[in-house]
Design a protein around this motif. Structure first.
Motif, PDB file in Angstrom:
ATOM      1  N   PHE A  35      13.321  64.647  46.326  1.00 21.90           N
ATOM      2  CA  PHE A  35      13.266  63.463  47.176  1.00 21.90           C
ATOM      3  C   PHE A  35      13.375  62.196  46.339  1.00 21.90           C
ATOM      4  CE2 PHE A  35      10.692  60.072  49.086  1.00 21.90           C
ATOM      5  CZ  PHE A  35      11.404  59.876  50.256  1.00 21.90           C
ATOM      6  N   TYR A  36      12.594  62.132  45.254  1.00 19.48           N
ATOM      7  CA  TYR A  36      12.641  60.950  44.393  1.00 19.48           C
ATOM      8  C   TYR A  36      13.964  60.834  43.651  1.00 19.48           C
ATOM      9  CZ  TYR A  36       7.775  59.786  45.267  1.00 19.48           C
ATOM     10  OH  TYR A  36       6.610  59.413  45.873  1.00 19.48           O
ATOM     11  N   HIS A  37      14.676  61.917  43.477  1.00 10.78           N
ATOM     12  CA  HIS A  37      16.010  61.878  42.868  1.00 10.78           C
ATOM     13  C   HIS A  37      17.041  61.338  43.867  1.00 10.78           C
ATOM     14  CE1 HIS A  37      19.532  63.047  40.571  1.00 10.78           C
ATOM     15  NE2 HIS A  37      19.975  63.672  41.642  1.00 10.78           N
ATOM     16  N   LEU A  38      16.872  61.670  45.150  1.00 11.48           N
ATOM     17  CA  LEU A  38      17.823  61.239  46.169  1.00 11.48           C
ATOM     18  C   LEU A  38      17.742  59.744  46.458  1.00 11.48           C
ATOM     19  CD1 LEU A  38      17.500  64.194  48.688  1.00 11.48           C
ATOM     20  CD2 LEU A  38      19.329  63.805  47.043  1.00 11.48           C
ATOM     21  N   LEU A  39      16.597  59.130  46.193  1.00 11.05           N
ATOM     22  CA  LEU A  39      16.448  57.693  46.448  1.00 11.05           C
ATOM     23  C   LEU A  39      17.378  56.839  45.587  1.00 11.05           C
ATOM     24  CD1 LEU A  39      12.601  57.371  46.948  1.00 11.05           C
ATOM     25  CD2 LEU A  39      14.366  57.108  48.675  1.00 11.05           C
ATOM     26  N   PRO A  40      17.366  56.955  44.250  1.00 11.35           N
ATOM     27  CA  PRO A  40      18.260  56.095  43.459  1.00 11.35           C
ATOM     28  C   PRO A  40      19.735  56.482  43.595  1.00 11.35           C
ATOM     29  CG  PRO A  40      17.009  57.524  42.011  1.00 11.35           C
ATOM     30  CD  PRO A  40      16.471  57.705  43.389  1.00 11.35           C
ATOM     31  N   LYS A  42      21.062  56.891  46.344  1.00 10.77           N
ATOM     32  CA  LYS A  42      21.382  56.271  47.627  1.00 10.77           C
ATOM     33  C   LYS A  42      21.818  57.294  48.674  1.00 10.77           C
ATOM     34  CE  LYS A  42      22.408  51.878  45.540  1.00 10.77           C
ATOM     35  NZ  LYS A  42      23.392  50.849  45.284  1.00 10.77           N
ATOM     36  N   ILE A  43      21.337  58.521  48.527  1.00 12.42           N
ATOM     37  CA  ILE A  43      21.571  59.539  49.547  1.00 12.42           C
ATOM     38  C   ILE A  43      20.550  59.345  50.663  1.00 12.42           C
ATOM     39  CG2 ILE A  43      21.555  62.026  49.991  1.00 12.42           C
ATOM     40  CD1 ILE A  43      22.568  62.324  47.069  1.00 12.42           C
ATOM     41  N   ILE A  44      19.346  58.934  50.284  1.00 15.61           N
ATOM     42  CA  ILE A  44      18.306  58.555  51.231  1.00 15.61           C
ATOM     43  C   ILE A  44      18.025  57.083  50.997  1.00 15.61           C
ATOM     44  CG2 ILE A  44      15.895  58.846  51.871  1.00 15.61           C
ATOM     45  CD1 ILE A  44      16.076  61.725  51.048  1.00 15.61           C
ATOM     46  N   ARG A  45      18.069  56.315  52.066  1.00 16.84           N
ATOM     47  CA  ARG A  45      17.792  54.883  51.945  1.00 16.84           C
ATOM     48  C   ARG A  45      16.510  54.553  52.687  1.00 16.84           C
ATOM     49  NH1 ARG A  45      23.435  51.635  52.165  1.00 16.84           N
ATOM     50  NH2 ARG A  45      24.517  52.973  50.693  1.00 16.84           N
ATOM     51  N   VAL A  46      15.683  53.795  52.038  1.00 16.44           N
ATOM     52  CA  VAL A  46      14.430  53.347  52.651  1.00 16.44           C
ATOM     53  C   VAL A  46      14.304  51.846  52.430  1.00 16.44           C
ATOM     54  CG1 VAL A  46      13.263  55.555  52.339  1.00 16.44           C
ATOM     55  CG2 VAL A  46      13.087  53.838  50.571  1.00 16.44           C
ATOM     56  N   ASP A  47      13.438  51.226  53.206  1.00 16.47           N
ATOM     57  CA  ASP A  47      13.159  49.806  53.055  1.00 16.47           C
ATOM     58  C   ASP A  47      12.252  49.642  51.838  1.00 16.47           C
ATOM     59  OD1 ASP A  47      12.707  47.118  53.283  1.00 16.47           O
ATOM     60  OD2 ASP A  47      11.617  47.248  55.182  1.00 16.47           O
ATOM     61  N   ILE A  48      12.781  49.055  50.782  1.00 17.56           N
ATOM     62  CA  ILE A  48      12.019  48.937  49.541  1.00 17.56           C
ATOM     63  C   ILE A  48      10.952  47.848  49.607  1.00 17.56           C
ATOM     64  CG2 ILE A  48      13.860  49.868  48.127  1.00 17.56           C
ATOM     65  CD1 ILE A  48      14.421  46.983  47.209  1.00 17.56           C
ATOM     66  N   LEU A  49      10.978  47.054  50.661  1.00 19.26           N
ATOM     67  CA  LEU A  49       9.961  46.023  50.808  1.00 19.26           C
ATOM     68  C   LEU A  49       8.657  46.593  51.359  1.00 19.26           C
ATOM     69  CD1 LEU A  49      12.168  43.123  52.172  1.00 19.26           C
ATOM     70  CD2 LEU A  49      11.403  43.526  49.828  1.00 19.26           C
ATOM     71  N   GLU A  50       8.719  47.804  51.924  1.00 15.01           N
ATOM     72  CA  GLU A  50       7.517  48.453  52.435  1.00 15.01           C
ATOM     73  C   GLU A  50       7.022  49.479  51.420  1.00 15.01           C
ATOM     74  OE1 GLU A  50       7.794  50.032  56.346  1.00 15.01           O
ATOM     75  OE2 GLU A  50       9.036  48.368  57.041  1.00 15.01           O
ATOM     76  N   LEU A  51       5.728  49.641  51.364  1.00 19.16           N
ATOM     77  CA  LEU A  51       5.118  50.617  50.480  1.00 19.16           C
ATOM     78  C   LEU A  51       5.517  52.019  50.931  1.00 19.16           C
ATOM     79  CD1 LEU A  51       3.136  51.167  48.143  1.00 19.16           C
ATOM     80  CD2 LEU A  51       1.321  51.215  49.861  1.00 19.16           C
TER      81      LEU A  51
END
Length: 60
Positions: A35-40, A42-51
């Motif tokens: 999961f943490y690999h998919l974030l950078p 950009k396969i999974i996108r999340v709002d980085i302004l939220e915790l």
């Protein structure tokens, strides 16, 4: 794939990754690493302004 499971389920990220680990017979924690690999990537996108709380479902 873990991204599809997270999109289709309304469970927390930790619960989804634990189920993924058990289904694929991988060591516990492998799904979370994926999961943490998919974030950078950009396969999974999340709002980085939220915790990011892995104990809660997130909006992707």
């Amino acid at each position: 794939m873990i991204a599809v499971r997270i999109l289709n389920e309304c469970q927390s990220i930790r619960e989804n990754t634990n189920v993924f680990d058990k289904e694929t017979h991988m060591p516990l924690g492998s799904g979370m690493k994926l999961f943490y690999h998919l974030l950078p990537q950009k396969i999974i996108r999340v709002d980085i302004l939220e915790l990011l709380n892995v104990e809660q479902p997130i909006v992707i």
